[in-house]
Design an enzyme around this catalytic site. Structure first.
Site, PDB file in Angstrom:
ATOM      1  N   SER A 105      28.595   2.369 -41.373  1.00 33.78           N
ATOM      2  CA  SER A 105      29.156   1.960 -40.084  1.00 33.78           C
ATOM      3  C   SER A 105      30.089   0.435 -40.489  1.00 33.78           C
ATOM      4  O   SER A 105      29.740   0.002 -41.444  1.00 33.78           O
ATOM      5  CB  SER A 105      27.900   1.616 -39.137  1.00 33.78           C
ATOM      6  OG  SER A 105      27.168   2.741 -38.912  1.00 33.78           O
TER       7      SER A 105
HETATM    8  N1  SAH Z   1      22.902   3.440 -41.312  1.00 35.88           N
HETATM    9  C1  SAH Z   1      23.904   4.260 -42.264  1.00 35.88           C
HETATM   10  C2  SAH Z   1      25.024   4.883 -41.359  1.00 35.88           C
HETATM   11  C3  SAH Z   1      24.894   6.346 -41.613  1.00 35.88           C
HETATM   12  S1  SAH Z   1      25.997   7.514 -40.560  1.00 35.88           S
HETATM   13  C4  SAH Z   1      24.474   3.145 -43.070  1.00 35.88           C
HETATM   14  O1  SAH Z   1      24.301   2.003 -42.961  1.00 35.88           O
HETATM   15  O2  SAH Z   1      25.276   3.660 -43.912  1.00 35.88           O
HETATM   16  C5  SAH Z   1      24.416   8.305 -39.859  1.00 35.88           C
HETATM   17  C6  SAH Z   1      23.590   8.961 -40.716  1.00 35.88           C
HETATM   18  O3  SAH Z   1      22.748   9.811 -40.104  1.00 35.88           O
HETATM   19  C7  SAH Z   1      24.283  10.083 -41.437  1.00 35.88           C
HETATM   20  O4  SAH Z   1      24.028   9.859 -43.046  1.00 35.88           O
HETATM   21  C8  SAH Z   1      23.591  11.561 -41.254  1.00 35.88           C
HETATM   22  O5  SAH Z   1      23.389  12.335 -42.314  1.00 35.88           O
HETATM   23  C9  SAH Z   1      22.169  10.893 -40.659  1.00 35.88           C
HETATM   24  N2  SAH Z   1      21.605  11.701 -39.736  1.00 35.88           N
HETATM   25  C10 SAH Z   1      22.185  12.497 -38.728  1.00 35.88           C
HETATM   26  N3  SAH Z   1      21.131  13.280 -37.943  1.00 35.88           N
HETATM   27  C11 SAH Z   1      19.934  12.734 -38.550  1.00 35.88           C
HETATM   28  C12 SAH Z   1      18.591  13.261 -38.507  1.00 35.88           C
HETATM   29  N4  SAH Z   1      18.157  14.087 -37.424  1.00 35.88           N
HETATM   30  N5  SAH Z   1      17.444  12.688 -39.304  1.00 35.88           N
HETATM   31  C13 SAH Z   1      18.136  11.855 -40.116  1.00 35.88           C
HETATM   32  N6  SAH Z   1      19.196  11.248 -40.474  1.00 35.88           N
HETATM   33  C14 SAH Z   1      20.212  12.050 -39.827  1.00 35.88           C
END
Ligand code: SAH
Length: 256
Positions: A105
């Protein structure tokens, strides 16, 4: 005895100095230069975040974030959480691809979401959507414990490796669907979801302690999403407020 010991000690010091300078000659200047370059860029990013917060103050209801959050943004080496070929862009205030169609993000958004969690001292938090592990590291800078769940196994595994290498031993990463949360460690002071869901998952609300907060982007896959803060009152009742529009990757389920 003293006369014997001294020269030996001096000899030991000299050997250590020679080894030290050899080591410095081989790996020192390069590594030090790189670190200095990244820490300069990171300081500039922190200033940019402060500016963004000022501009967003009418939505946030404040013009400065919690100093613990700003200190964490100044400390976490974001370049370690992005792919090698994007390291030079790590301190620009924008999201970056991390593979598997996911993104790390935007730093100002990470800072604002962390602040919106209104965390107590010694916080105990849950994150759903580990991604690169960057948000987890920011939380781990001042929380007692961070539990984080990632559905894409290679991303979760990589994040766990980077977090361990950097010494964040207060973070635990679990691979799986975060919809059900991590009940074994509940209740949490706050839950942060970093993927957009249509509704807040009920198990995550249950795992929030009374007085706790959930920060979550809500909205459909292709529709506008709003960053929402849900507060659980002492009597367990929930209230929510929309903060500002956002754009996140979708929250997926195992069956997707
Ligand atoms: N917090 C992260 C941003 C990641 S983007 C950072 O600091 O880099 C969002 C993430 O959520 C993705 O990696 C995606 O695979 C994950 N995601 C989506 N649905 C999910 C679920 N049901 N359970 C766990 N992770 C999930």
């Amino acid at each position: 005895m003293v006369g014997v010991r001294r020269p030996l000690a001096n000899l030991g010091n000299m050997v250590a100095m020679i080894i030290g300078s050899l080591f410095f000659a081989v790996s020192g200047p390069l590594a030090a230069g790189e670190d200095a370059q990244f820490s300069q860029a990171r300081a500039e990013l922190v200033a940019t975040i402060a500016d963004r917060v000022q501009e967003t103050r009418s939505y946030l209801g404040k013009s400065k974030l919690d100093p613990r959050v700003m200190a964490a943004m100044a400390a976490v080496p974001r370049h370690k959480f992005v792919p090698k070929n994007l390291q030079s862009a790590a301190y620009e205030n924008r999201p970056l691809p991390i593979g598997h169609q996911q993104t790390i993000s935007q730093p100002s958004l990470v800072a604002m979401m962390t602040d919106l969690m209104e965390l107590p001292a010694d916080c105990h938090v849950l994150e759903v959507g580990t991604g690169s592990g960057y948000q987890a590291a920011v939380l781990a800078e001042f929380c007692a414990s961070v539990h984080t769940i990632e559905i894409v196994a290679p991303l979760g595994e990589r994040a766990a490796e980077v977090l361990a290498e950097l010494g964040y031993d207060n973070v635990q990463v679990r691979i799986g669907d975060g919809f059900a949360g991590w009940p074994e460690h509940a209740p949490y002071d706050a839950v942060i979801v970093t993927a957009a869901a249509t509704d807040p998952p009920a198990p995550l609300l249950e795992q929030l302690r009374p007085g706790g907060r959930m920060v979550i982007p809500l909205g459909g896959r292709w529709r506008t999403q709003e960053l929402v803060v849900i507060e659980k009152a002492a009597d367990g009742s929930l209230s929510r407020r929309e903060v500002f529009p956002v754009r996140f990757v979708p929250f997926t389920r195992d069956e997707d």
